[in-house]
Design an enzyme around this catalytic site. Sequence first.
Site, PDB file in Angstrom:
ATOM      1  N   GLU A 213      -6.400  -7.442  -1.137  1.00 33.39           N
ATOM      2  CA  GLU A 213      -6.960  -7.370   0.220  1.00 33.39           C
ATOM      3  C   GLU A 213      -8.404  -6.899   0.168  1.00 33.39           C
ATOM      4  OE1 GLU A 213      -5.063  -5.030   3.205  1.00 33.39           O
ATOM      5  OE2 GLU A 213      -3.043  -5.550   2.540  1.00 33.39           O
TER       6      GLU A 213
ATOM      7  N   GLU B  69       0.830  -1.204   0.000  1.00 33.67           N
ATOM      8  CA  GLU B  69       0.000   0.000   0.000  1.00 33.67           C
ATOM      9  C   GLU B  69       0.864   1.254   0.000  1.00 33.67           C
ATOM     10  OE1 GLU B  69      -4.089  -1.641   2.110  1.00 33.67           O
ATOM     11  OE2 GLU B  69      -2.671  -0.507   3.338  1.00 33.67           O
TER      12      GLU B  69
END
Length: 658
Positions: free
Chosen positions: A313, A156
């Site tokens: 995710e 991320e």
Amino acid sequence: MSSPRWLRRAGAPRLEFGADYNPDQWPRAVWDEDVQHMRTAGVTIVSLAIFSWAKLEPAEGEYDFAWLDDAIDLLHANGISVDLATATASPPPWLTAAYPEILPVDREGHTIWPGGRQQWRPTSPIFREHALRLVRALADRYKEHPAVVAWHVSNELGCHNVYDYSDDAARAFRVWLRDKYATLDELNDAWGTAFWSQRYTAWDEIIPPRLAATHPNPGQQLDFKRFSSDALLAYLRAEKEILREITPDIPVTTNFMVMGETKGMDYAAWADEVDFVSNDHYRLPGPQSVDELSFSANLTGNLAGGQPWFLMEHSTSAVNWQPVNVPKKDGELARDSLTHVAHGADAVCFFQWRQSRAGAEKYHSAMLPHAGADSDLFRAVTALGAQLATLSELAGTPRTRARAAILFDWPSWWASELDSHPTDRLRYRQEALDWYTTFLNLGVRADVVPLGAPLEEYDVLVAPVLHIVPADLAKRLDAYVSAGGHLVTTYFSGIVDEHDHVWLGGYPGALRDLLGIRIEEFAPLLDGETAPLSNGTTGTLWTDRIDLTDPAVDVLASYETGELAGRPAVTRRAVGNGSAAYVSSRLGPEGLAPVLTTLLERAGVPSDLPAELRGKVELAQRGDFRFVLNRTDEPIDISALGATEATLPARGVAVIRA
């Protein structure tokens, strides 16, 4: 993005299923139990070592790979592939203690201290030296391991450190600006530094837009946002180059965050830098929660160029970082997952495999919850794994292009929400999402596409709040309409060029002639003010005092009250077989419905759903497969679509083979 080199290097195609796996949080005895439960659930892949730097390198230059060797070997022996992280997402305490100069600095000059995650400067040469050394060590060690099917760069990128105002960032910003502008005269012109005596006479005078006495220079702010996205992209490239050098046959990705208000990274500029696009998505509460999930999955699929992508995710149930974290209802786990698959995902993964006992995310749901395998949640996970296995034919199938599209542009998002604007209430993504919800309510499939998409392949193109319109984009849109395309845009569009300079002569600037209208002054609305329209809808947030400049312009709705009474609110200009329409107020999905219905009818784009199903289900198409997704909490009769089972349960999904 190059032609995808998908994760499965051998064997029949399949939809991957799995999660982040953190064996280093657990005693070794738990690992054997983990893989047995993974096999029960149908797990095919896990992302490993994402936050393991401190475990892999407990002291500078001293590596401990034994535990990771054991974990990878165990997974491989049980038929589970590994998406191996480079483990650089968060530096270990010894690194920040020895080199505190890698820590980010906020706009007020405060150091962002360790104790959380991602406490590093994207432009720090010291951080990069240590991180890339770890990347090289991992690549050298696992380059031949058959379990490793993909590299997972960091994690991320930019989630918590996209904007760094440190001296490292200032130096890197100046280098970036030199490359962009070449001379200070060009920079001064681009930033309009004649205003407020801001003219620069030396490159070293330039700093990031730190806390100032009043609004920082808007050109400086916009370029700093571009630079910050590019700085993270440069870091991604640095890791990728090492992985390419050592393991050229293992594909490289990093998990994007196309979701909600996460906007610091221009993923349209990132997509070509990875071998396959991957994304993290978490639903936010609210009336458009399900639609936002679909919107994000749709956009991710189009960032991938229509090719398959990887859902890296999402959550099985509740998260831990919202003010109130509610569990998912029955059916939502599968519906959320299959919505991503409907929009092109060839992998469905979660954070995380086993719910943590300790740490900041111990209350974040997982595939294997605190309650263990004897739980409704694990049974739902196992059922999803079995369902994905039955859809293996989908693997590798590209998305099916729609006839309509919504144009999404990160720089316009950034610029339209800068300070010193007509209103600070404008929310770019919300306007785009409202249009998407309206398409869903009308039963019309619409893609969400970046600027680089082939616009000419769409019959209808909606460009909400397309604030930045450089001259070349204005020409593209003009050519699109002239060739028979139907463009729809909104308030605060076409206003500035790429330097945030206003197009002179009246609004909407670069789009004024194409739309056949002229606006002298914006008329944003105060909180609580509304603007009733002649078609029975009501606008909020914004209005415009529109003058028609072309008699061919058709007024589809006018303002009913106030200073603008009788003036146009929604217009459409026919251009040959094409058209250009303008919506001057925020109408929300309910108010947009009659407007979009009219525009679609005139463009010859029908609904994909029978009338009784519109607003209740989403229809998505991927190759020969149609996904019917129940947007409601009630069962729905879908026999009109030719489904084997006539009744779609609440929050259910039907997959129909054409």
